[in-house]
Design a protein around this motif. Structure first.
Motif, PDB file in Angstrom:
ATOM      1  N   GLY A  22       7.412  -5.496  14.245  1.00  0.00           N
ATOM      2  CA  GLY A  22       6.134  -6.711  14.680  1.00  0.00           C
ATOM      3  C   GLY A  22       4.863  -6.027  15.106  1.00  0.00           C
ATOM      4  O   GLY A  22       4.078  -5.483  13.777  1.00  0.00           O
ATOM      5  N   GLY A  23       4.001  -6.501  15.266  1.00  0.00           N
ATOM      6  CA  GLY A  23       2.233  -5.886  15.816  1.00  0.00           C
ATOM      7  C   GLY A  23       2.429  -4.721  15.922  1.00  0.00           C
ATOM      8  O   GLY A  23       2.747  -4.045  17.011  1.00  0.00           O
ATOM      9  N   GLY A  24       0.919  -4.635  16.163  1.00  0.00           N
ATOM     10  CA  GLY A  24       0.298  -3.055  16.286  1.00  0.00           C
ATOM     11  C   GLY A  24      -0.349  -3.499  18.071  1.00  0.00           C
ATOM     12  O   GLY A  24      -0.382  -4.843  18.583  1.00  0.00           O
ATOM     13  N   GLY A  25      -0.664  -2.450  18.571  1.00  0.00           N
ATOM     14  CA  GLY A  25      -1.429  -2.610  19.002  1.00  0.00           C
ATOM     15  C   GLY A  25      -0.709  -3.148  20.634  1.00  0.00           C
ATOM     16  O   GLY A  25       0.333  -2.738  20.908  1.00  0.00           O
ATOM     17  N   ARG A  26      -1.653  -3.991  20.799  1.00  0.00           N
ATOM     18  CA  ARG A  26      -0.936  -4.709  22.396  1.00  0.00           C
ATOM     19  C   ARG A  26      -0.656  -5.219  22.225  1.00  0.00           C
ATOM     20  O   ARG A  26      -0.181  -6.501  23.168  1.00  0.00           O
ATOM     21  CB  ARG A  26      -2.226  -4.837  23.423  1.00  0.00           C
ATOM     22  CG  ARG A  26      -2.657  -3.711  24.388  1.00  0.00           C
ATOM     23  CD  ARG A  26      -3.373  -4.382  25.302  1.00  0.00           C
ATOM     24  NE  ARG A  26      -3.768  -2.749  25.939  1.00  0.00           N
ATOM     25  CZ  ARG A  26      -3.619  -2.206  27.208  1.00  0.00           C
ATOM     26  NH1 ARG A  26      -2.504  -3.486  27.864  1.00  0.00           N
ATOM     27  NH2 ARG A  26      -3.976  -1.846  27.263  1.00  0.00           N
ATOM     28  N   SER A  27       0.277  -5.988  20.511  1.00  0.00           N
ATOM     29  CA  SER A  27       1.224  -7.206  20.334  1.00  0.00           C
ATOM     30  C   SER A  27       2.414  -6.964  21.294  1.00  0.00           C
ATOM     31  O   SER A  27       3.104  -5.667  21.249  1.00  0.00           O
ATOM     32  CB  SER A  27       0.866  -7.446  18.893  1.00  0.00           C
ATOM     33  OG  SER A  27       2.172  -8.312  18.692  1.00  0.00           O
ATOM     34  N   TYR A  28       2.716  -8.334  21.849  1.00  0.00           N
ATOM     35  CA  TYR A  28       4.219  -7.732  22.473  1.00  0.00           C
ATOM     36  C   TYR A  28       5.132  -8.242  21.641  1.00  0.00           C
ATOM     37  O   TYR A  28       6.442  -7.542  21.628  1.00  0.00           O
ATOM     38  CB  TYR A  28       4.125  -8.908  22.798  1.00  0.00           C
ATOM     39  CG  TYR A  28       3.443  -8.864  24.302  1.00  0.00           C
ATOM     40  CD1 TYR A  28       2.899  -7.621  25.070  1.00  0.00           C
ATOM     41  CD2 TYR A  28       3.635 -10.467  25.590  1.00  0.00           C
ATOM     42  CE1 TYR A  28       1.665  -8.387  25.804  1.00  0.00           C
ATOM     43  CE2 TYR A  28       3.071 -10.247  26.178  1.00  0.00           C
ATOM     44  CZ  TYR A  28       1.890  -9.097  26.330  1.00  0.00           C
ATOM     45  OH  TYR A  28       1.374  -8.805  27.858  1.00  0.00           O
ATOM     46  N   ASP A  29       5.167  -9.111  19.882  1.00  0.00           N
ATOM     47  CA  ASP A  29       6.514  -8.514  19.316  1.00  0.00           C
ATOM     48  C   ASP A  29       7.398  -7.607  18.469  1.00  0.00           C
ATOM     49  O   ASP A  29       5.947  -6.663  18.547  1.00  0.00           O
ATOM     50  CB  ASP A  29       5.389  -9.009  17.968  1.00  0.00           C
ATOM     51  CG  ASP A  29       4.767 -10.557  17.522  1.00  0.00           C
ATOM     52  OD1 ASP A  29       5.224 -10.915  18.233  1.00  0.00           O
ATOM     53  OD2 ASP A  29       3.414 -10.245  16.943  1.00  0.00           O
TER      54      ASP A  29
END
Length: 96
Positions: A22-29
């Protein structure tokens, strides 16, 4: 005491050695969103802890979490999120 042969620990639906998808930071992935609240005693020591899986980090969701997990008249110390500035019958104290 745990066996020294135990090398894997289960964390949710993946193991500690699995790469994070999934994504980094605040990404929901690929992430489970969790809100948390810690009760603070008058001397500053921690008390009870509340954790809850939430559907988003948007204002209404966080406001609902804080109001459901704090007593009226409480002081909510937060990281300064806008959504907590409109709490009902609670004092918002941002600590950035």
């Amino acid at each position: 005491m745990a066996s020294s042969r135990s090398t894997r620990r289960v964390i949710g639906f993946r193991t500690a050695g699995d790469p994070v998808a999934g994504g980094g930071g605040r990404s929901y992935d690929g992430k489970i969103l969790v809100a948390g609240a810690v009760e603070c005693h008058l001397d500053g020591s921690p008390g009870r802890i509340r954790l809850e899986a939430i559907e988003s980090f948007f204002g209404p969701t966080l406001k609902r979490f804080v109001e459901a997990n704090t007593a009226k008249g409480s002081i909510a110390v937060t990281d300064g999120l806008e959504s907590c500035r409109k709490l009902v019958e609670r004092t918002h104290r941002p600590k950035v």
